[in-house]
Design a protein around this motif. Structure first.
Motif, PDB file in Angstrom:
ATOM      1  N   ALA A  71       0.850  -1.208   0.000  1.00  0.00           N
ATOM      2  CA  ALA A  71       0.000   0.000   0.000  1.00  0.00           C
ATOM      3  C   ALA A  71       0.883   1.255   0.000  1.00  0.00           C
ATOM      4  N   ARG A  72       1.941   1.229   0.799  1.00  0.00           N
ATOM      5  CA  ARG A  72       2.853   2.394   0.842  1.00  0.00           C
ATOM      6  C   ARG A  72       3.536   2.589  -0.506  1.00  0.00           C
ATOM      7  N   LYS A  73       3.917   1.487  -1.117  1.00  0.00           N
ATOM      8  CA  LYS A  73       4.570   1.573  -2.431  1.00  0.00           C
ATOM      9  C   LYS A  73       3.623   2.164  -3.471  1.00  0.00           C
ATOM     10  N   LEU A  74       2.368   1.752  -3.449  1.00  0.00           N
ATOM     11  CA  LEU A  74       1.399   2.279  -4.428  1.00  0.00           C
ATOM     12  C   LEU A  74       1.206   3.779  -4.227  1.00  0.00           C
ATOM     13  N   GLU A  75       1.207   4.186  -2.961  1.00  0.00           N
ATOM     14  CA  GLU A  75       1.071   5.603  -2.623  1.00  0.00           C
ATOM     15  C   GLU A  75       2.312   6.371  -3.119  1.00  0.00           C
ATOM     16  N   ASN A  76       3.485   5.832  -2.817  1.00  0.00           N
ATOM     17  CA  ASN A  76       4.737   6.521  -3.194  1.00  0.00           C
ATOM     18  C   ASN A  76       4.940   6.584  -4.702  1.00  0.00           C
ATOM     19  N   CYS A  77       4.666   5.484  -5.382  1.00  0.00           N
ATOM     20  CA  CYS A  77       4.948   5.440  -6.822  1.00  0.00           C
ATOM     21  C   CYS A  77       3.865   6.125  -7.643  1.00  0.00           C
ATOM     22  N   TYR A  78       2.620   5.988  -7.232  1.00  0.00           N
ATOM     23  CA  TYR A  78       1.510   6.416  -8.108  1.00  0.00           C
ATOM     24  C   TYR A  78       0.522   7.373  -7.433  1.00  0.00           C
ATOM     25  N   GLY A  79       0.718   7.653  -6.140  1.00  0.00           N
ATOM     26  CA  GLY A  79      -0.252   8.481  -5.419  1.00  0.00           C
ATOM     27  C   GLY A  79      -1.604   7.807  -5.305  1.00  0.00           C
ATOM     28  N   ILE A 163      -5.767  -6.171 -20.307  1.00  0.00           N
ATOM     29  CA  ILE A 163      -4.683  -5.399 -20.919  1.00  0.00           C
ATOM     30  C   ILE A 163      -3.366  -5.716 -20.216  1.00  0.00           C
ATOM     31  N   ASN A 164      -2.277  -5.366 -20.857  1.00  0.00           N
ATOM     32  CA  ASN A 164      -0.941  -5.645 -20.325  1.00  0.00           C
ATOM     33  C   ASN A 164      -0.010  -4.515 -20.760  1.00  0.00           C
ATOM     34  N   SER A 165       0.484  -3.773 -19.780  1.00  0.00           N
ATOM     35  CA  SER A 165       1.443  -2.703 -20.073  1.00  0.00           C
ATOM     36  C   SER A 165       2.380  -2.513 -18.894  1.00  0.00           C
ATOM     37  N   PRO A 166       3.666  -2.348 -19.138  1.00  0.00           N
ATOM     38  CA  PRO A 166       4.415  -2.616 -20.357  1.00  0.00           C
ATOM     39  C   PRO A 166       4.122  -4.015 -20.894  1.00  0.00           C
ATOM     40  N   HIS A 167       4.143  -4.098 -22.220  1.00  0.00           N
ATOM     41  CA  HIS A 167       3.565  -5.266 -22.888  1.00  0.00           C
ATOM     42  C   HIS A 167       4.596  -6.329 -23.265  1.00  0.00           C
ATOM     43  N   ASN A 168       4.306  -7.526 -22.840  1.00  0.00           N
ATOM     44  CA  ASN A 168       5.074  -8.712 -23.227  1.00  0.00           C
ATOM     45  C   ASN A 168       4.321  -9.367 -24.375  1.00  0.00           C
ATOM     46  N   PRO A 169       4.892  -9.591 -25.544  1.00  0.00           N
ATOM     47  CA  PRO A 169       6.303  -9.512 -25.893  1.00  0.00           C
ATOM     48  C   PRO A 169       6.728  -8.253 -26.643  1.00  0.00           C
ATOM     49  N   THR A 170       5.849  -7.295 -26.901  1.00  0.00           N
ATOM     50  CA  THR A 170       6.241  -6.234 -27.854  1.00  0.00           C
ATOM     51  C   THR A 170       7.078  -5.121 -27.221  1.00  0.00           C
ATOM     52  N   GLY A 171       6.996  -4.977 -25.884  1.00  0.00           N
ATOM     53  CA  GLY A 171       7.740  -3.908 -25.227  1.00  0.00           C
ATOM     54  C   GLY A 171       7.092  -2.539 -25.378  1.00  0.00           C
ATOM     55  N   VAL A 173       4.169   0.420 -24.436  1.00  0.00           N
ATOM     56  CA  VAL A 173       3.484   0.837 -23.208  1.00  0.00           C
ATOM     57  C   VAL A 173       2.234   1.628 -23.580  1.00  0.00           C
ATOM     58  N   ILE A 174       1.194   1.499 -22.760  1.00  0.00           N
ATOM     59  CA  ILE A 174      -0.012   2.265 -23.046  1.00  0.00           C
ATOM     60  C   ILE A 174       0.126   3.672 -22.471  1.00  0.00           C
ATOM     61  N   ALA A 207       9.978   7.632 -19.357  1.00  0.00           N
ATOM     62  CA  ALA A 207       8.510   7.506 -19.342  1.00  0.00           C
ATOM     63  C   ALA A 207       8.041   7.068 -17.960  1.00  0.00           C
ATOM     64  N   LYS A 208       6.778   7.365 -17.660  1.00  0.00           N
ATOM     65  CA  LYS A 208       6.211   6.952 -16.379  1.00  0.00           C
ATOM     66  C   LYS A 208       5.117   5.927 -16.653  1.00  0.00           C
ATOM     67  N   HIS A 209       5.062   4.909 -15.829  1.00  0.00           N
ATOM     68  CA  HIS A 209       4.071   3.856 -16.030  1.00  0.00           C
ATOM     69  C   HIS A 209       2.652   4.401 -15.824  1.00  0.00           C
ATOM     70  N   ALA A 210       1.799   4.229 -16.833  1.00  0.00           N
ATOM     71  CA  ALA A 210       0.396   4.655 -16.728  1.00  0.00           C
ATOM     72  C   ALA A 210      -0.391   3.507 -16.107  1.00  0.00           C
TER      73      ALA A 210
END
Ligand code: PMP
Ligand code: GLN
Length: 380
Positions: A71-79, A163-171, A173-174, A207-210
């Motif tokens: 939970a702390r990680k989700l808050e720190n990384c993504y708010g 959905i899958n992002s970052p995407h395996n196998p194409t690399g 990101v959405i 880039a930042k993970h969406a």
């Protein structure tokens, strides 16, 4: 007589190619796993808990300390805020989380939309639920989602989009725009989203993970799945987690408690300590892998493989059409046998493969391994 529930499923391509690599003594850039170990401090913590009596069943949803650290990680990384008690479930791998999420909410006759190339565990989960996978192809070389095409594929039976992002196998990101388009459709048709974000920290060039979790409309109707295996270089520990609103989590846990019941106790204890003690691991990870991506790509720059640098994951897709006319399965087998480098063919992740020739190389390998493999590839 046994009637197979998965008549078209054979051995996964990851196992097939890793076995072939071993048989031929090839450098294995096929199945995605590091050839280096996880952090010593993490292994020490897990060993500590094994040696100090933490070897019995943990709580069904995961140990509270780890769920709180998540939970702390989700808050720190993504708010993003997530309730550790009702919204976070630790699972033995992301694969189990995906299976439980699908099984919990998908009924016989439902339709589930997925994008090809699709990670190979999605379709069996849908089929075992008695539901129908609806495949929408992503077209090379950009592999972007065509949302108009998605809108047209939705029927009254559609229940979920995966959905899958970052995407395996194409690399790929959405983007935030993709999430808005997905949210509009999910809301309009009352769909559940299953978002596979196991490569969340493997994202490059600033880039930042969406994440789906940061999109309020999607947050309310999504299972979002993560994996410690990718983040801490310990794929064999099979530990991940699922974040979803309480009502969805309740249903997912009903399945989880009868599939595996729990994840592994000492690993959860060790991860909880390590997450708190080493938050810098997460911020360093994109740099760690971007350097490996760049090293590998520079080393094959003079080859006849054509590629765009991967935007995320630890995979690099390459177009080999200047080198060979073989179909990709045969090309991957040839490459393993004759050149001594194993790769993953991409067509196996499609219902209807496009007329393109791509294979996937994995770059979560020691620099030396990557250089050695590249030296074999540049001559082709
Ligand atoms: N989804 C994707 C896209 C993956 O590449 C993987 C890696 N194996 C998984 C899910 C499964 O993760 P885990 O090993 O934690 O089950
Ligand atoms: N996710 C890994 C890959 O894409 C493989 C996992 C597996 O072998 N099931 O290579």
């Amino acid at each position: 007589m046994i009637k197979s529930k998965l008549p078209h499923v054979g051995t996964t391509i990851f196992t097939v190619m890793s076995q072939m690599a071993a048989e031929h003594g090839a450098i294995n850039l096929s199945q995605g796993f590091p050839d280096y170990d996880g952090p010593a401090a993490l292994k020490d913590r897990v060993k500590h808990y094994i040696d100090h009596g933490y070897n019995q069943y943990p709580p069904m949803a995961g140990i509270p300390r780890l769920r709180e650290a998540i939970a702390r990680k989700l808050e720190n990384c993504y708010g993003v805020s997530a309730d550790p008690d009702t919204e976070i479930t630790v699972t033995p791998g992301a694969t189990e989380a995906i299976y439980c999420a699908v099984t919990a909410v998908i009924e016989a006759g439902d339709e589930v939309i997925m994008f090809d190339p699709a990670y190979d565990s999605y379709e069996p989960a849908v089929l075992l639920a008695g539901a129908k996978p609806v495949h929408i192809p992503l077209e090379p070389p950009a592999y972007r989602i065509d949302w108009e095409r998605v809108a047209k594929a939705i029927t009254p039976r559609t229940r979920m989009i995966m959905i899958n992002s970052p995407h395996n196998p194409t690399g790929t990101v959405i983007t935030a725009g993709d999430l808005d388009a997905l949210a509009a459709l999910a809301e309009k048709h009352d769909l559940i989203v299953c978002s596979d974000e196991v490569y969340e920290h493997l994202i490059y060039d600033g880039a930042k993970h969406a994440t789906v979790l940061a999109h309020p409309t999607l947050r309310a109707r999504a299972y979002v799945v993560f994996s410690f295996g990718k983040t801490y270089h310990v794929t064999g520990w099979k530990t991940g987690y699922c974040v979803a609103p309480a009502a969805l989590t309740t249903e997912m846990r009903k399945v989880h408690q009868f599939v595996t019941f729990v994840g592994i106790q000492p690993i959860q204890q060790g991860l909880a300590d390590f997450m708190d003690a080493h938050p810098e691991h997460l911020t360093e990870l994109p740099h760690f892998y971007q350097r490996k991506r760049d090293l590998f790509n520079a080393a094959i720059a003079d080859s006849r493989f054509v590629f765009e640098p991967s935007a995320g994951t630890y995979f690099q897709l390459v177009d080999y059409s200047a080198i060979s006319e073989l179909p990709d399965r045969e090309f991957a087998a040839w490459l393993t046998r004759e050149v001594g480098v194993a790769a993953i063919p991409v067509s196996v992740f499609y219902e209807t493969p496009p007329a393109a020739r791509y294979v996937r190389f994995c770059f979560c390998k020691e620099d030396e391994t990557l250089q050695k493999a590249a030296a074999r590839l540049v001559g082709l």
